[in-house]
Structure formats: structure tokens, C-alpha cells
Design a protein around this motif. Structure first.
Motif, PDB file in Angstrom:
ATOM      1  N   HIS A 216      41.422  17.349 -29.748  1.00  0.00           N
ATOM      2  CA  HIS A 216      40.984  17.537 -31.135  1.00  0.00           C
ATOM      3  C   HIS A 216      39.752  16.686 -31.450  1.00  0.00           C
ATOM      4  O   HIS A 216      39.689  16.030 -32.501  1.00  0.00           O
ATOM      5  CB  HIS A 216      42.111  17.185 -32.110  1.00  0.00           C
ATOM      6  N   ALA A 217      38.808  16.692 -30.535  1.00  0.00           N
ATOM      7  CA  ALA A 217      37.581  15.913 -30.729  1.00  0.00           C
ATOM      8  C   ALA A 217      36.456  16.550 -29.926  1.00  0.00           C
ATOM      9  O   ALA A 217      36.683  17.099 -28.845  1.00  0.00           O
ATOM     10  CB  ALA A 217      37.777  14.461 -30.307  1.00  0.00           C
ATOM     11  N   ARG A 218      35.256  16.474 -30.477  1.00  0.00           N
ATOM     12  CA  ARG A 218      34.048  16.908 -29.757  1.00  0.00           C
ATOM     13  C   ARG A 218      33.402  15.652 -29.186  1.00  0.00           C
ATOM     14  O   ARG A 218      32.964  14.783 -29.927  1.00  0.00           O
ATOM     15  CB  ARG A 218      33.100  17.627 -30.712  1.00  0.00           C
ATOM     16  N   TRP A 219      33.340  15.560 -27.849  1.00  0.00           N
ATOM     17  CA  TRP A 219      32.928  14.309 -27.214  1.00  0.00           C
ATOM     18  C   TRP A 219      31.413  14.210 -27.062  1.00  0.00           C
ATOM     19  O   TRP A 219      30.884  13.112 -26.948  1.00  0.00           O
ATOM     20  CB  TRP A 219      33.628  14.167 -25.864  1.00  0.00           C
ATOM     21  N   TRP A 220      30.722  15.315 -27.008  1.00  0.00           N
ATOM     22  CA  TRP A 220      29.267  15.292 -27.042  1.00  0.00           C
ATOM     23  C   TRP A 220      28.792  16.514 -27.814  1.00  0.00           C
ATOM     24  O   TRP A 220      29.511  17.509 -27.938  1.00  0.00           O
ATOM     25  CB  TRP A 220      28.655  15.240 -25.645  1.00  0.00           C
ATOM     26  N   ASP A 221      27.586  16.424 -28.338  1.00  0.00           N
ATOM     27  CA  ASP A 221      27.100  17.495 -29.210  1.00  0.00           C
ATOM     28  C   ASP A 221      25.588  17.646 -29.041  1.00  0.00           C
ATOM     29  O   ASP A 221      24.839  16.692 -29.254  1.00  0.00           O
ATOM     30  CB  ASP A 221      27.433  17.158 -30.663  1.00  0.00           C
ATOM     31  N   TYR A 222      25.162  18.833 -28.627  1.00  0.00           N
ATOM     32  CA  TYR A 222      23.740  19.119 -28.430  1.00  0.00           C
ATOM     33  C   TYR A 222      23.165  19.940 -29.583  1.00  0.00           C
ATOM     34  O   TYR A 222      22.139  20.601 -29.418  1.00  0.00           O
ATOM     35  CB  TYR A 222      23.546  19.904 -27.120  1.00  0.00           C
TER      36      TYR A 222
ATOM     37  N   LEU B  54      17.673  25.510 -28.509  1.00  0.00           N
ATOM     38  CA  LEU B  54      18.250  26.463 -27.557  1.00  0.00           C
ATOM     39  C   LEU B  54      19.620  26.006 -27.041  1.00  0.00           C
ATOM     40  O   LEU B  54      19.935  26.129 -25.861  1.00  0.00           O
ATOM     41  CB  LEU B  54      17.294  26.682 -26.372  1.00  0.00           C
ATOM     42  N   ASN B  55      20.426  25.476 -27.969  1.00  0.00           N
ATOM     43  CA  ASN B  55      21.781  25.072 -27.584  1.00  0.00           C
ATOM     44  C   ASN B  55      22.754  26.219 -27.877  1.00  0.00           C
ATOM     45  O   ASN B  55      22.463  27.116 -28.673  1.00  0.00           O
ATOM     46  CB  ASN B  55      22.198  23.805 -28.318  1.00  0.00           C
TER      47      ASN B  55
ATOM     48  N   ILE C 136      18.777  20.724 -21.486  1.00  0.00           N
ATOM     49  CA  ILE C 136      19.690  19.881 -20.709  1.00  0.00           C
ATOM     50  C   ILE C 136      20.005  20.539 -19.377  1.00  0.00           C
ATOM     51  O   ILE C 136      20.027  19.888 -18.321  1.00  0.00           O
ATOM     52  CB  ILE C 136      20.997  19.632 -21.494  1.00  0.00           C
ATOM     53  N   SER C 137      20.237  21.854 -19.398  1.00  0.00           N
ATOM     54  CA  SER C 137      20.516  22.580 -18.156  1.00  0.00           C
ATOM     55  C   SER C 137      19.335  22.510 -17.203  1.00  0.00           C
ATOM     56  O   SER C 137      19.508  22.347 -15.991  1.00  0.00           O
ATOM     57  CB  SER C 137      20.851  24.046 -18.480  1.00  0.00           C
ATOM     58  N   ALA C 138      18.118  22.637 -17.759  1.00  0.00           N
ATOM     59  CA  ALA C 138      16.917  22.542 -16.929  1.00  0.00           C
ATOM     60  C   ALA C 138      16.807  21.163 -16.294  1.00  0.00           C
ATOM     61  O   ALA C 138      16.442  21.023 -15.110  1.00  0.00           O
ATOM     62  CB  ALA C 138      15.671  22.832 -17.770  1.00  0.00           C
TER      63      ALA C 138
END
Length: 270
Positions: A100-106, A111-112, A121-123
Motif C-alpha cells: 500500500h505504498a508507491r516506493w518511487w515515482d517518475y 514520457l512516463n 529512465i529506460s534509455a
């Protein structure tokens, strides 16, 4: 022991050691990056030990699945970017559903997708993995081979035992964290509302950066019924700068600050 069994044992040992080697490399990179930004040492891993499993899974998956194209830099780059993006998305989704938590957020990155993954980030990961495969992996392979020759499957079993203990200990703390942070978060929200509803001096105090926390310092009785957070829970609140708790709207930093004050007060009272 017959030859097929020896081969299976050796392959098992090698891949377990690769997993932990890259989980450690990822921990060094992630913790170093976060520590540099915060100007203080931060263990930014989900677990307490010096490993971040998603890095171990990601790189071992690349080594296994993209081995046929490892000499084609373009295919290695594209395949790595896609594969790690999938792993990162699935990991984010699973951790959010479980804890029940979002640990990271882009969400702030262009382009997320749902804030879980983002094209830039993928690149970056694609470039990073090509570097790891071509430059880092030969060094890691020599180290892993040395461990395998010297200690064999015993090394893999020891690493797995420590990992499972760490995982179980952390899991127990995280599962208990939701209810505790909700209680603390509700108390903070109530304190802020009390200050808003009180006289102008109290309202002015609320407007200061930690006015509500100063009020708790002056009225220690308000903290008597609040739960303690373990050091693991406090570390997690401080280690993930973009952590979003679904059970409370209170910022994790506010909860961590009050939890730290609670710890000091109760330690002084002993």
C-alpha cells in the motif's frame, strides 16, 4: 555425485552468486547516488543488507535472455531497455499492491507511464546495462568464479540464508508499518488542524516549517498514545525520497520526524 548433478549444482551456484553480486553493485550505485544528493549516507535499499534485489534480477535476466545478442550493441541496448522497463514496472506494481505504498515515482519525468516507468529512465538503463555487460561483467565473472571454485554451493547457500532472513525481517516490519504510520499521520493532521483553528500565534506557528512539531515538543502528553516505529520503518521512510503512503495523506517526512522525536522522548524517559 554424477556429472549432470555437478553441472546443475555449478550452474545454480554461479547464477545465485551473479544475482547477489549485481544486487550489491546496484545497492552501491543507488545508495551512493541518493547519499550524494542528500549529502549524508543513506541505505536506499528496501532490505537492510547491502543488496537491492531488482538489480540482481534485472542483470541476471539480461545475461540469460540477451546472451545471443550480446555482441550486437544496438540489440543489446534495445533489449536491455525493454527488459528492465518491464521488470521495473512489475516490481513497482507488486510492491504497491502488497505494501500500500508507491516506493518511487517518475510522474515529474517526461514520457512516463503511470509514474512507474519513464522513457528517459529506460534509455539510461539501456546504456547502463551495455556498460555493465561489456565492462563490469568480466570483472564480476572472475570474482564469482573464484568464489565458486573456493567455496562451491556453500557460498550460494550462505548468501541465500542471509537474504531470506533479511527479507523476512523487513517484510514483517513493512506489513506492520501501514497501521502505525496511519495512526501517526492522523495525529499529525489533527495537530495541524488544531493549530489552524486556534489563535493567530498558533496559526503562525503552523506556517513555519516544523511548527506543528515544535508544538509536540512542548506538549509531550500528546505523544503518549502514538505507536513507536522500528528503526527499519524509520529507515524506509527516510530512504525513499518519493515514497507515497496510501494509508495516510501525511508526507512520510513528517511521519519520520515525529517518529524520531518519539524515539528520543521515550529513550530519555527510561
Amino acid at each position: 555425485m554424477n556429472t549432470p548433478t555437478l553441472v546443475i549444482e555449478q550452474q545454480f551456484t554461479l547464477w545465485v552468486l551473479y544475482f547477489f553480486s549485481y544486487a550489491f553493485v546496484g545497492w552501491v550505485w543507488e545508495s551512493g547516488y541518493v547519499s550524494f544528493k542528500k549529502r549524508q549516507w543513506v541505505n536506499s535499499g528496501f532490505l537492510n543488507g547491502p543488496v537491492i534485489p531488482v538489480y540482481g534480477f534485472s542483470i541476471t535476466a539480461v545475461l540469460v535472455l540477451l546472451h545471443p545478442v550480446e555482441n550486437n550493441l544496438l540489440l543489446l541496448y534495445l533489449g536491455s531497455a525493454v527488459l528492465i522497463t518491464i521488470i521495473e514496472y512489475v516490481t513497482s506494481w507488486l510492491m504497491e499492491k502488497l505494501f500500500h505504498a508507491r516506493w518511487w515515482d517518475y510522474s515529474d519525468i517526461p514520457l512516463n507511464f503511470q509514474g512507474r516507468v519513464a522513457l528517459p529512465i529506460s534509455a539510461f538503463w539501456g546504456v547502463g546495462v551495455v556498460f555493465v555487460v561489456k565492462v563490469v561483467h568480466p570483472v564480476v565473472a572472475r570474482f564469482v568464479t573464484h568464489l565458486d571454485v573456493k567455496y562451491g554451493i556453500f557460498a550460494a547457500i550462505v548468501f541465500l540464508a542471509f537474504f531470506m532472513f533479511d527479507f523476512g525481517f523487513t517484510l514483517a516490519n513493512v506489513l506492520a508499518m501501514g497501521a502505525a504510520t496511519k495512526r501517526i499521520g492522523d495525529a499529525i493532521d489533527q495537530k495541524k488542524q488544531e493549530l489552524r483553528d486556534s489563535v493567530d500565534t498558533a496559526a503562525a506557528k503552523l506556517e513555519s516549517e516544523h511548527g506543528w512539531l515544535d508544538d509536540y515538543r512542548q506538549h509531550q502528553g500528546d505523544m503518549a498514545k502514538l505507536p513507536n516505529l522500528s528503526w527499519v520503518q524509520r529507515r524506509l521512510l527516510n530512504s525513499f525520497p518519493h515514497l507515497q503512503l496510501h494509508d495516510t495523506k501525511t508526507p512520510p517526512k513528517d511521519i519520520a520526524d515525529l517518529a524520531e522525536l518519539l524515539k528520543r522522548r521515550r529513550k530519555q524517559g527510561k
